[in-house]
Motif scaffolding. Structure first.
Motif, PDB file in Angstrom:
ATOM      1  N   ASN A 150      30.214  48.286  41.749  1.00 51.72           N
ATOM      2  CA  ASN A 150      31.517  47.709  41.781  1.00 51.72           C
ATOM      3  C   ASN A 150      31.468  46.199  41.035  1.00 51.72           C
ATOM      4  OD1 ASN A 150      34.119  47.097  42.694  1.00 51.72           O
ATOM      5  ND2 ASN A 150      33.586  46.362  44.768  1.00 51.72           N
ATOM      6  N   THR A 171      34.015  43.502  40.589  1.00 45.57           N
ATOM      7  CA  THR A 171      34.420  42.644  41.856  1.00 45.57           C
ATOM      8  C   THR A 171      33.207  41.764  41.999  1.00 45.57           C
ATOM      9  OG1 THR A 171      35.689  44.427  42.751  1.00 45.57           O
ATOM     10  CG2 THR A 171      35.030  42.746  44.347  1.00 45.57           C
ATOM     11  N   GLN A 172      32.109  42.493  42.074  1.00 47.72           N
ATOM     12  CA  GLN A 172      30.963  41.661  42.634  1.00 47.72           C
ATOM     13  C   GLN A 172      30.398  40.568  41.667  1.00 47.72           C
ATOM     14  OE1 GLN A 172      27.512  43.828  44.273  1.00 47.72           O
ATOM     15  NE2 GLN A 172      28.802  45.203  45.262  1.00 47.72           N
ATOM     16  N   ARG A 185      32.844  37.631  42.064  1.00 47.79           N
ATOM     17  CA  ARG A 185      32.883  36.865  43.283  1.00 47.79           C
ATOM     18  C   ARG A 185      31.471  35.994  43.168  1.00 47.79           C
ATOM     19  NH1 ARG A 185      36.550  37.918  46.968  1.00 47.79           N
ATOM     20  NH2 ARG A 185      37.601  39.778  46.939  1.00 47.79           N
ATOM     21  N   PRO A 194      42.045  38.282  44.838  1.00 41.45           N
ATOM     22  CA  PRO A 194      41.491  39.706  45.304  1.00 41.45           C
ATOM     23  C   PRO A 194      41.984  40.834  44.603  1.00 41.45           C
ATOM     24  CG  PRO A 194      43.337  38.907  46.481  1.00 41.45           C
ATOM     25  CD  PRO A 194      43.249  37.987  45.453  1.00 41.45           C
ATOM     26  N   PHE A 212      41.434  43.180  41.764  1.00 41.41           N
ATOM     27  CA  PHE A 212      40.444  43.583  40.854  1.00 41.41           C
ATOM     28  C   PHE A 212      40.858  44.927  40.023  1.00 41.41           C
ATOM     29  CE2 PHE A 212      38.208  41.021  44.015  1.00 41.41           C
ATOM     30  CZ  PHE A 212      37.672  40.000  43.214  1.00 41.41           C
ATOM     31  N   ASN A 213      40.228  45.115  38.655  1.00 44.47           N
ATOM     32  CA  ASN A 213      40.538  46.213  37.824  1.00 44.47           C
ATOM     33  C   ASN A 213      42.066  46.555  37.768  1.00 44.47           C
ATOM     34  OD1 ASN A 213      37.907  46.933  37.550  1.00 44.47           O
ATOM     35  ND2 ASN A 213      37.809  47.373  39.647  1.00 44.47           N
ATOM     36  N   ARG A 260      39.309  40.733  32.863  1.00 46.87           N
ATOM     37  CA  ARG A 260      39.906  39.790  33.811  1.00 46.87           C
ATOM     38  C   ARG A 260      39.518  38.551  33.213  1.00 46.87           C
ATOM     39  NH1 ARG A 260      40.263  39.635  39.634  1.00 46.87           N
ATOM     40  NH2 ARG A 260      39.551  37.792  40.458  1.00 46.87           N
ATOM     41  N   ASN A 279      33.281  38.151  33.635  1.00 47.52           N
ATOM     42  CA  ASN A 279      33.540  39.457  33.542  1.00 47.52           C
ATOM     43  C   ASN A 279      34.010  39.987  32.130  1.00 47.52           C
ATOM     44  OD1 ASN A 279      33.303  39.319  36.347  1.00 47.52           O
ATOM     45  ND2 ASN A 279      35.066  40.860  36.496  1.00 47.52           N
TER      46      ASN A 279
END
Length: 503
Positions: free
Chosen positions: A155, A158-159, A162, A199, A201-202, A212, A244
């Motif tokens: 993931n 996202t990770q 964040r 929040p 993502f993708n 992103r 990213n």
């Protein structure tokens, strides 16, 4: 406000390619000015117990917004963004115990480090995901000196977005002489009005365009830091692009730093030819920055990749008495790492053709018409008709040699014998930039668009401009299945990924 996901770099840079806290006791004794926490050796280290360094992923907060009025909920290694600095000597054995306190599985990938395959941190390929509440012990030998970093490989869009990343520095046995060292982890953040991380993502636009992109750029979690330096000071600047998707075009404000290493590995020290340094996600670059002995005032470093949307990166404020009267004369040359040299005459030849995304059909046709892509090879590629259809209809899908290796489960892109040399022609037949990253190995960048590179640099992440082609060469001396993917994480999610197999 402009939609960042559809921005294009300037025409000038579209045509360019990648050319080749606290203070240490030594700094205090020399009377050097204090640094913002985290901008040098004062960055917090991981806790070590019995030779084991602890790294824990968990929710945390960070004050990313300038002024500090808002806190941003993040995910962090050991509670900080960036995570704890891991620093070892070349040749040392490394033992890191990873604990996952997130509500979802995670892992650690040691980006650029030639680890054993079982330690590479890729769930589904090299290990099982580390479930919430579980631990995993990573063990490897730090055989190559250089600047590396660590981040999850599950993931990932996202990770990482964040805040889950940190630096791994492997020191040379005999480091070069500098007055200070800065370690800069450069990121961008997509934040909402209340300072929270977006929040979503993708998103389709991100996957099919530039990835992103965020509106706030930070170095070590600080936006546009103001850092004091002394006239005549020699600084080793270790930079890591943890974003990213953002490619930076760094203007060094006339300082003319010497590039001494790329992706951890030494290069012949030189001032890059281009007026800006193109710095893509996943890449690392080490520079020697000599502050002129007669300098005063401010040097403002700026990201100029997108015309009209320049980002201030950092300000170096010159103050105090000169460290010395002239530029330092000590050597900038780093010792070579123990990398096996490819046998180019007897090397196996492979091709990787990257297609897809928005507006890519015309690029592919241009490459065929100009002879960069052999029509016979194009005809042999599986699923090329499907890939072309995706490009022409703007489906936002990415493919490697006409397939989506993330989803079709066709096995490795290619397999190599243990110790076999391989030359890979990598072609970007899309309208977007792609930093292609290989796990477990480093490769020489032999040529770009048919022209030999000046420094034949060792890298593990090669940035390809739209319509650009590069030749890379390496020795398959590390057995296992190794990821090979675009490090714009949304492109990887969309299919620009696969793996190679070494017997």
């Amino acid at each position: 406000m402009k939609n960042l996901s559809t921005l294009r770099p300037s025409r000038r840079r579209f045509l360019q390619t990648l050319g080749a806290g606290g203070v240490t006791a030594a700094a205090l004794s020399a009377g050097l000015p204090a640094m913002i926490p985290g901008f040098g050796r004062g960055m917090a280290h991981a806790v070590e117990t019995g030779g084991v360094q602890q790294v824990t992923a968990a929710p945390a907060t960070a004050r990313l917004i300038p002024g500090g009025a808002m806190s941003t909920p993040v995910w962090a290694f050991n509670g900080t963004v960036p995570g704890s600095l891991l620093r070892v000597k070349q040749g040392e054995d490394v033992h890191v115990r990873f604990e996952n306190q997130l509500a979802e599985p995670s892992s650690i990938h040691w980006h650029g480090v030639r680890v054993p395959n079982a330690m590479d941190g890729v769930p589904g390929l090299t290990q099982k995901p580390v479930a919430p509440g579980d631990t995993f012990d990573y063990r490897f030998n730090a055989r190559d000196a250089g600047t590396y970093w660590y981040h999850p490989h599950i993931n990932s869009p996202t990770q990482l977005a964040r805040g889950l990343y940190g630096a791994l520095i492997v020191e040379e046995a005999d480091p070069i002489s500098v007055d200070r060292e800065f370690i800069w982890l450069i990121d961008d953040w997509r934040l909402g009005e209340n300072g929270e991380i977006d929040p979503v993502f993708n998103a389709g636009h991100d996957v099919g365009h530039a990835g992103r992109l965020g509106g706030l750029v930070t170095i070590n979690g600080v936006a546009n830091p103001d850092i004091s330096v002394r006239p005549g000071e020699r600084i080793r600047l270790r930079m890591i692009n943890t974003a990213n998707a953002r490619v930076f075009a760094i203007d060094f404000a006339g300082l003319a730093p010497h590039l001494i290493a790329l992706d951890g590995h030494p290069v012949t020290p030189h001032v890059p030819d281009l007026p800006v340094f193109l710095f893509a996600p996943g890449m690392r670059a080490d520079f020697i920055v000599d502050v002129p002995p007669d300098a005063s005032g401010l040097f403002s470093l700026i990201d100029r990749f997108y015309d009209g949307l320049e980002n201030p990166l950092a300000s170096l404020r010159v103050a105090g008495n000169p460290v010395r009267g002239d530029i330092a004369q000590t050597s900038m040359t780093l010792p070579d790492n123990p990398l096996p040299e490819p046998d180019l005459q007897n090397a196996r030849r492979e091709q990787l053709l990257y297609t897809g995304g928005m507006m890519g059909g015309g690029v592919l046709r241009h490459l065929v018409e100009t002879g960069k892509i052999d029509a016979g090879f194009l005809g042999e590629v599986r699923g090329m008709a499907q890939s072309m259809m995706g490009m022409m209809t703007g489906g936002g899908i990415w493919m490697v040699n006409g397939r989506d290796p993330e989803r079709d489960e066709l096995g490795p892109l290619f397999s190599l014998g243990r110790g076999e040399s391989c030359v890979v022609t990598v072609t970007n037949a899309t309208a977007w930039y792609h930093p292609i990253h290989l796990h477990g190995h480093a490769f020489r960048v032999l040529s770009r668009d048919g022209q030999p590179t000046r420094y034949q640099e060792w890298q593990d992440t090669v940035l390809l401009a739209p319509a650009e082609q590069a030749e890379i060469a390496f020795v398959a001396d590390n057995p296992g299945d190794w990821m090979l993917h675009c490090h714009i994480l949304e492109h990887k999610f969309g299919g620009m990924s696969g793996f190679i197999r070494t017997a």
